[in-house]
Motif scaffolding. Structure first.
Motif, mmCIF file in Angstrom:
data_model
loop_
_atom_site.group_PDB
_atom_site.id
_atom_site.type_symbol
_atom_site.label_atom_id
_atom_site.label_comp_id
_atom_site.label_asym_id
_atom_site.label_seq_id
_atom_site.Cartn_x
_atom_site.Cartn_y
_atom_site.Cartn_z
ATOM 1 N N GLY A 257 15.220 25.583 -56.852
ATOM 2 C CA GLY A 257 14.535 24.418 -57.401
ATOM 3 C C GLY A 257 14.039 24.667 -58.813
ATOM 4 O O GLY A 257 13.421 25.694 -59.102
ATOM 5 N N ASP A 259 11.664 23.170 -60.237
ATOM 6 C CA ASP A 259 10.201 23.170 -60.251
ATOM 7 C C ASP A 259 9.647 24.564 -60.021
ATOM 8 O O ASP A 259 8.708 25.001 -60.703
ATOM 9 N N GLU A 262 10.345 26.681 -63.124
ATOM 10 C CA GLU A 262 9.442 26.352 -64.231
ATOM 11 C C GLU A 262 8.104 27.076 -64.068
ATOM 12 O O GLU A 262 7.540 27.604 -65.033
ATOM 13 N N GLN A 289 14.962 21.300 -69.159
ATOM 14 C CA GLN A 289 13.596 20.806 -69.154
ATOM 15 C C GLN A 289 13.572 19.306 -68.882
ATOM 16 O O GLN A 289 12.708 18.812 -68.138
ATOM 17 N N ALA A 292 14.020 18.787 -65.192
ATOM 18 C CA ALA A 292 12.785 19.060 -64.444
ATOM 19 C C ALA A 292 11.782 17.937 -64.626
ATOM 20 O O ALA A 292 11.123 17.512 -63.664
ATOM 21 N N ASP A 293 11.672 17.422 -65.844
ATOM 22 C CA ASP A 293 10.689 16.379 -66.132
ATOM 23 C C ASP A 293 10.960 15.093 -65.346
ATOM 24 O O ASP A 293 10.026 14.377 -64.971
ATOM 25 N N GLY A 295 12.427 15.008 -62.402
ATOM 26 C CA GLY A 295 12.468 15.280 -60.967
ATOM 27 C C GLY A 295 13.836 15.607 -60.417
ATOM 28 O O GLY A 295 14.040 15.592 -59.195
ATOM 29 N N LEU A 297 15.617 18.264 -59.470
ATOM 30 C CA LEU A 297 15.190 19.647 -59.279
ATOM 31 C C LEU A 297 16.198 20.535 -58.567
ATOM 32 O O LEU A 297 16.122 21.757 -58.670
ATOM 33 N N THR A 301 15.901 17.624 -53.956
ATOM 34 C CA THR A 301 15.812 16.239 -54.416
ATOM 35 C C THR A 301 17.159 15.530 -54.354
ATOM 36 O O THR A 301 17.325 14.454 -54.935
#
Length: 457
Positions: A257, A259, A262, A289, A292-293, A295, A297, A301
Motif C-alpha cells: 500500500g 499509504d 508514505e 505522490q 497516494a493523494d 487514494g 493505494l 483500494t
C-alpha cells in the motif's frame, strides 16, 4: 506507520532454515502466557501463534468487537486459550501474564501513553515489548522507569504472522540480557520463528533494506520508463532474475500500500542518520505522490499500479496505471530479451534491463553492505532478515558471494563507485567470499573487523 505486509511468501515457516537457539540451561525468565494490547492484524496474528504454541493469551483492544474478530480468527482447537476484553475494563489483568506485547497504531505518542499505563499494571518479572516496525526503542523508552527500560525490547513480527518466519529482536540500551534470552528462546522454540538480532536503528534490518529497495526503485525506474521500458518489464527484471518474489517492485508496493510506504518514508526522513543514501528517496516521485493523494493505494483500494476490471461479458482484464502518461492502459507482456537465464547475471548484462537491475537491485546490495555493523553485529543476521522477511532467494551478502565479490568490486571500481564498508573489509582481509565452510562442515562468516566467526543457528 503501519506494518509492512509481504504476503504471498515464496517459502513458508516449515521450509525455512533452522531458527537461532539460545542455549541457557535454566533461563532466568520464561514466557508461558502473553497479554497483547491491540487486536489489529498484527495483534491478532501474535495471539493466534501464541495460542497455537500452548500459551494462555489475553487480547485487549479499545473496541471489544475488534478483539472478538481477532478471536474468531484463532484456530478452533486453540481458541479456548484466548480471552478478550477492552483496555478500559481489563487492563489490570495483564498482571497475570509473563509477556506484555504492545501492537497498536504506529504513533510514538500513542505508544508512550499506553506504555505508561501498562507499566503500572504489569507484574514484576514480566517482560514487555513493542511490535513496532520502525520506531526506535530509545524514543519509546525515553523518560520511562528504570524497570521498564530493563525489561523492554522490540519484538517485531512480519505480516502475516502465522506464515512469515522473521522475528526481529531489538534490545534497548538498558535491556537485561535475560530478557533478550527469554524472547529469543520463546520465538525460536515455542513459535518456530527465525530470530534475528537487530540494533536499535530506524526500521531495524528487514525494513531498512527492503524499504530502501522499494523507495529507491520508484525513483531509479523513472528514466527507464521515460525511455519506453514498461512497468511490467521493471517488475519482471526485479523478480526471478535477481532471486526476488514475482511481485517485483510495483507489485510489492501494491501489496503493501502506498499509504504505508508514505508513512515509512516519513519515518525514514525523520530518523535516518545524516548522509544516509535513503534520505534521497524518502519522498515519493510526483506521479506516485499524486496516486497516494487521491487514494489510489494498491490492492486494498482496488488498484494502485495495477488492477483487474470486470468486462461486460463477465470476464476480467488486467490493467496497468502508466506512470508516464498517468492513465490506465491494458497490461503488457514484459520484455526480458536482455536478461540472461542464470541467477543474478542480469546485473552484468549490457542491456537496459541490466542497467535497471544494477541501479535498483545492485544499489540495494551496496546499501546493505554499508550498514554493518550499524544495524546488526554480523552479516548473517542481515541475510536471515531479508530472506525470512522479504523472501529473497539469497540475502544480500549471500547474493554477493553468488555473484563473486571480486567481480562486484571490479565493476564498482570501473564506474568510480565507492566500495561499501563490508566489501572493503572483505578485500582487506584477503578472503574471497563473505561465507566459508570449515573442515568440520560448519559455516563461518566475515565479521566487520575482518576476523571470521561461526554462524550461529
Amino acid at each position: 506507520m503501519s506494518e509492512i505486509d509481504t504476503a504471498e511468501p515464496a517459502r513458508r515457516i516449515d521450509s525455512a532454515e533452522p531458527a537461532r537457539r539460545i542455549d541457557t540451561a535454566e533461563p532466568a525468565r520464561q514466557i508461558n502466557s502473553v497479554a497483547i494490547i491491540g487486536a489489529g492484524t498484527m495483534g491478532a496474528g501474535i495471539a493466534a501463534v501464541s495460542a497455537k504454541a500452548g500459551c494462555r493469551v489475553l487480547l485487549l483492544d479499545v473496541d471489544e468487537a475488534a478483539a472478538q474478530r481477532a478471536l474468531d480468527g484463532v484456530e478452533a482447537e486453540f481458541g479456548g486459550l484466548v480471552s478478550i476484553g477492552t483496555v478500559a475494563d481489563r487492563l489490570d489483568d495483564i498482571a497475570g501474564y509473563d509477556w506484555v506485547c504492545e501492537a497498536v497504531v504506529e504513533d510514538l505518542a500513542t505508544k508512550r501513553e499506553l506504555f505508561e499505563r501498562l507499566e503500572t499494571a504489569r507484574s514484576d518479572g514480566s517482560v514487555i515489548s513493542s511490535n513496532t516496525s520502525g520506531i526506535p526503542l530509545r524514543q519509546i523508552s525515553e523518560h520511562m522507569s528504570e524497570r521498564f527500560r530493563r525489561d523492554v525490547a522490540i519484538t517485531h513480527f512480519f505480516n502475516p504472522v502465522q506464515v512469515m518466519k522473521l522475528f526481529e529482536l531489538v534490545p534497548g540500551e538498558d535491556t537485561e540480557p535475560e530478557v533478550i534470552d527469554a524472547f529469543a528462546r520463546f520465538g525460536a522454540e515455542r513459535l518456530g520463528k527465525g530470530v534475528v538480532h537487530a540494533k536499535d536503528t530506524v526500521n531495524f534490518i528487514g525494513n531498512r533494506i527492503g524499504c530502501f529497495f522499494m523507495l529507491s526503485g520508484l525513483h531509479m525506474a523513472k528514466p527507464f520508463l521515460a525511455d519506453g521500458m514498461t512497468q511490467e518489464t521493471v517488475d519482471a527484471v526485479l523478480g526471478a532474475p535477481v532471486g526476488l518474489p514475482p511481485t517485483g517492485l510495483y507489485g510489492l508496493i501494491d501489496l503493501i500500500g502506498l499509504d504505508v510506504m508514505e508513512l515509512v518514508g516519513a519515518n525514514l526522513a525523520q530518523n535516518l542518520p545524516a548522509g544516509d543514501r535513503g534520505l534521497d528517496f524518502a519522498e515519493f516521485p510526483a506521479a506516485e505522490q499524486a496516486m497516494a493523494d487521491r487514494g489510489q493505494l494498491g490492492r486494498k483500494t482496488g488498484g494502485g499500479f495495477s488492477r483487474r476490471i470486470k468486462l461486460d461479458d463477465g470476464s476480467r482484464s488486467a490493467e496497468t496505471f502508466d506512470l508516464v502518461r498517468e492513465e490506465w492502459r491494458p497490461a503488457a507482456q514484459p520484455d526480458l530479451g536482455g536478461v540472461p537465464a542464470d541467477l543474478g547475471e542480469v546485473l552484468f548484462a549490457d542491456s537496459p534491463q541490466g542497467e535497471l537491475a544494477r541501479h535498483i537491485f545492485g544499489g540495494t546490495l551496496a546499501y546493505a553492505a554499508d550498514l554493518v555493523p550499524e544495524i546488526a553485529d554480523d552479516i548473517a543476521n542481515v541475510d536471515n532478515a531479508i530472506r525470512w522477511g522479504f523472501n529473497w532467494v539469497h540475502g544480500p551478502f549471500e547474493m554477493l558471494d553468488h555473484l563473486g565479490p571480486a567481480r562486484v568490486i571490479e565493476f564498482l571500481r570501473s564506474v568510480d563507485a565507492p566500495l561499501p564498508a563490508m566489501l572493503a573489509t572483505l578485500e582487506a582481509s584477503g578472503r574471497s567470499t563473505f561465507y566459508s565452510r570449515g573442515a568440520d562442515g560448519n559455516r563461518w562468516q566475515l565479521m566487520p573487523d575482518g576476523a571470521v566467526a561461526p554462524v550461529v543457528s
